[in-house]
Design a protein around this motif. Structure first.
Motif, mmCIF file in Angstrom:
data_model
loop_
_atom_site.group_PDB
_atom_site.id
_atom_site.type_symbol
_atom_site.label_atom_id
_atom_site.label_comp_id
_atom_site.label_asym_id
_atom_site.label_seq_id
_atom_site.Cartn_x
_atom_site.Cartn_y
_atom_site.Cartn_z
ATOM 1 N N TYR A 165 0.882 -1.163 0.000
ATOM 2 C CA TYR A 165 0.000 0.000 0.000
ATOM 3 C C TYR A 165 0.923 1.216 0.000
ATOM 4 C CZ TYR A 165 -3.869 -3.098 1.224
ATOM 5 O OH TYR A 165 -4.818 -4.092 1.228
ATOM 6 N N MET A 166 0.720 2.108 -0.953
ATOM 7 C CA MET A 166 1.690 3.183 -1.163
ATOM 8 C C MET A 166 1.035 4.427 -1.732
ATOM 9 S SD MET A 166 1.634 2.947 -4.703
ATOM 10 C CE MET A 166 3.033 3.803 -5.322
ATOM 11 N N LYS A 167 1.844 5.482 -1.818
ATOM 12 C CA LYS A 167 1.479 6.701 -2.532
ATOM 13 C C LYS A 167 2.665 7.052 -3.416
ATOM 14 C CE LYS A 167 -1.521 8.592 1.033
ATOM 15 N NZ LYS A 167 -1.763 9.707 1.973
ATOM 16 N N ARG A 168 2.397 7.383 -4.671
ATOM 17 C CA ARG A 168 3.482 7.686 -5.610
ATOM 18 C C ARG A 168 4.365 8.838 -5.149
ATOM 19 N NH1 ARG A 168 0.107 7.137 -11.066
ATOM 20 N NH2 ARG A 168 -1.532 7.160 -9.533
ATOM 21 N N ILE A 203 9.605 0.082 -2.636
ATOM 22 C CA ILE A 203 9.410 -0.502 -3.964
ATOM 23 C C ILE A 203 10.755 -0.768 -4.639
ATOM 24 C CG2 ILE A 203 8.563 0.070 -6.286
ATOM 25 C CD1 ILE A 203 6.153 1.408 -4.782
ATOM 26 N N ALA A 204 11.701 0.135 -4.459
ATOM 27 C CA ALA A 204 13.036 -0.063 -5.041
ATOM 28 C C ALA A 204 13.700 -1.315 -4.482
ATOM 29 C CB ALA A 204 13.911 1.161 -4.787
ATOM 30 N N LEU A 205 13.590 -1.542 -3.176
ATOM 31 C CA LEU A 205 14.203 -2.739 -2.584
ATOM 32 C C LEU A 205 13.529 -3.999 -3.105
ATOM 33 C CD1 LEU A 205 16.148 -4.183 -0.714
ATOM 34 C CD2 LEU A 205 14.569 -3.729 1.180
ATOM 35 N N LEU A 206 12.215 -4.000 -3.184
ATOM 36 C CA LEU A 206 11.514 -5.183 -3.699
ATOM 37 C C LEU A 206 11.869 -5.424 -5.159
ATOM 38 C CD1 LEU A 206 8.067 -4.681 -1.954
ATOM 39 C CD2 LEU A 206 9.788 -6.422 -1.422
ATOM 40 N N ASN A 207 12.000 -4.358 -5.934
ATOM 41 C CA ASN A 207 12.438 -4.518 -7.327
ATOM 42 C C ASN A 207 13.851 -5.079 -7.393
ATOM 43 O OD1 ASN A 207 10.154 -3.704 -8.806
ATOM 44 N ND2 ASN A 207 10.676 -1.544 -8.574
ATOM 45 N N GLU A 208 14.729 -4.583 -6.523
ATOM 46 C CA GLU A 208 16.113 -5.069 -6.466
ATOM 47 C C GLU A 208 16.149 -6.564 -6.161
ATOM 48 O OE1 GLU A 208 19.611 -4.452 -3.259
ATOM 49 O OE2 GLU A 208 18.825 -2.594 -4.130
ATOM 50 N N LYS A 209 15.200 -7.012 -5.353
ATOM 51 C CA LYS A 209 15.108 -8.429 -4.995
ATOM 52 C C LYS A 209 14.491 -9.265 -6.106
ATOM 53 C CE LYS A 209 16.793 -8.563 -0.894
ATOM 54 N NZ LYS A 209 17.917 -9.471 -0.653
ATOM 55 N N GLY A 210 13.997 -8.603 -7.159
ATOM 56 C CA GLY A 210 13.342 -9.322 -8.245
ATOM 57 C C GLY A 210 11.989 -9.863 -7.830
ATOM 58 N N CYS A 211 11.397 -9.227 -6.857
ATOM 59 C CA CYS A 211 10.140 -9.681 -6.285
ATOM 60 C C CYS A 211 8.962 -9.135 -7.083
ATOM 61 C CB CYS A 211 10.068 -9.183 -4.833
ATOM 62 S SG CYS A 211 8.538 -9.594 -4.011
ATOM 63 N N GLU A 212 8.005 -9.998 -7.367
ATOM 64 C CA GLU A 212 6.757 -9.543 -7.971
ATOM 65 C C GLU A 212 5.854 -9.098 -6.830
ATOM 66 O OE1 GLU A 212 4.927 -12.218 -10.700
ATOM 67 O OE2 GLU A 212 6.864 -12.819 -11.539
ATOM 68 N N PHE A 213 5.197 -7.962 -7.020
ATOM 69 C CA PHE A 213 4.328 -7.460 -5.957
ATOM 70 C C PHE A 213 3.238 -6.599 -6.556
ATOM 71 C CE2 PHE A 213 7.926 -4.668 -6.490
ATOM 72 C CZ PHE A 213 7.384 -3.398 -6.513
ATOM 73 N N GLN A 214 2.189 -6.437 -5.774
ATOM 74 C CA GLN A 214 1.077 -5.596 -6.164
ATOM 75 C C GLN A 214 1.216 -4.251 -5.477
ATOM 76 O OE1 GLN A 214 -2.712 -7.033 -4.808
ATOM 77 N NE2 GLN A 214 -3.833 -5.354 -5.736
ATOM 78 N N LYS A 215 1.180 -3.179 -6.260
ATOM 79 C CA LYS A 215 1.191 -1.826 -5.698
ATOM 80 C C LYS A 215 -0.255 -1.351 -5.617
ATOM 81 C CE LYS A 215 4.033 -0.132 -8.792
ATOM 82 N NZ LYS A 215 4.911 0.797 -9.534
ATOM 83 N N VAL A 216 -0.625 -0.871 -4.431
ATOM 84 C CA VAL A 216 -1.964 -0.327 -4.226
ATOM 85 C C VAL A 216 -1.797 1.127 -3.832
ATOM 86 C CG1 VAL A 216 -4.113 -0.512 -2.934
ATOM 87 C CG2 VAL A 216 -2.796 -2.590 -3.462
ATOM 88 N N ASP A 217 -2.076 2.029 -4.782
ATOM 89 C CA ASP A 217 -1.933 3.456 -4.523
ATOM 90 C C ASP A 217 -3.182 3.947 -3.793
ATOM 91 O OD1 ASP A 217 -1.503 6.187 -4.506
ATOM 92 O OD2 ASP A 217 -0.823 6.265 -6.576
ATOM 93 N N VAL A 218 -3.014 4.323 -2.551
ATOM 94 C CA VAL A 218 -4.143 4.735 -1.710
ATOM 95 C C VAL A 218 -4.362 6.241 -1.722
ATOM 96 C CG1 VAL A 218 -3.921 2.715 -0.212
ATOM 97 C CG2 VAL A 218 -2.764 4.842 0.407
#
Length: 92
Positions: A7-10, A19-34
């Motif tokens: 759960y995030m805000k741009r 998000i950068a760390l999860l991307n660095e880990k190559g992790c797939e994830f769902q972003k929920v812009d609240v």
């Protein structure tokens, strides 16, 4: 692989760091812009009791925010939590 939800805000720098760390880990994830979605913001607050972002869930488990995610990484626990093999555990 476990479901990862952020759960995030741009406009939030902490959301971008998480998000950068999860991307660095190559992790797939769902972003929920609240930011503009009150329903999803209320959903986030019901799930974790907090109204600040980011709020991160891995496999349905509330991890916390950006600092908590980076703390897991610093302690060498994030890869295991993501269901990934670490370099140390891959060694013979």
């Amino acid at each position: 692989m476990l479901e990862v939800v952020v759960y995030m805000k741009r406009t939030c720098p902490y959301s971008r760091q998480a998000i950068a760390l999860l991307n660095e880990k190559g992790c797939e994830f769902q972003k929920v812009d609240v930011a503009a979605d009150e329903v999803r913001h209320e959903e986030m607050m019901r799930r974790c009791g907090s109204q600040t972002v980011p709020q991160i869930f891995i496999g349905g488990r509330h991890i916390g925010g950006c600092d908590d995610l980076y703390d897991l990484e610093a302690r060498g626990q994030l890869d295991a939590l993501l269901g990934r093999e670490t370099r140390d555990s891959a060694a013979p």
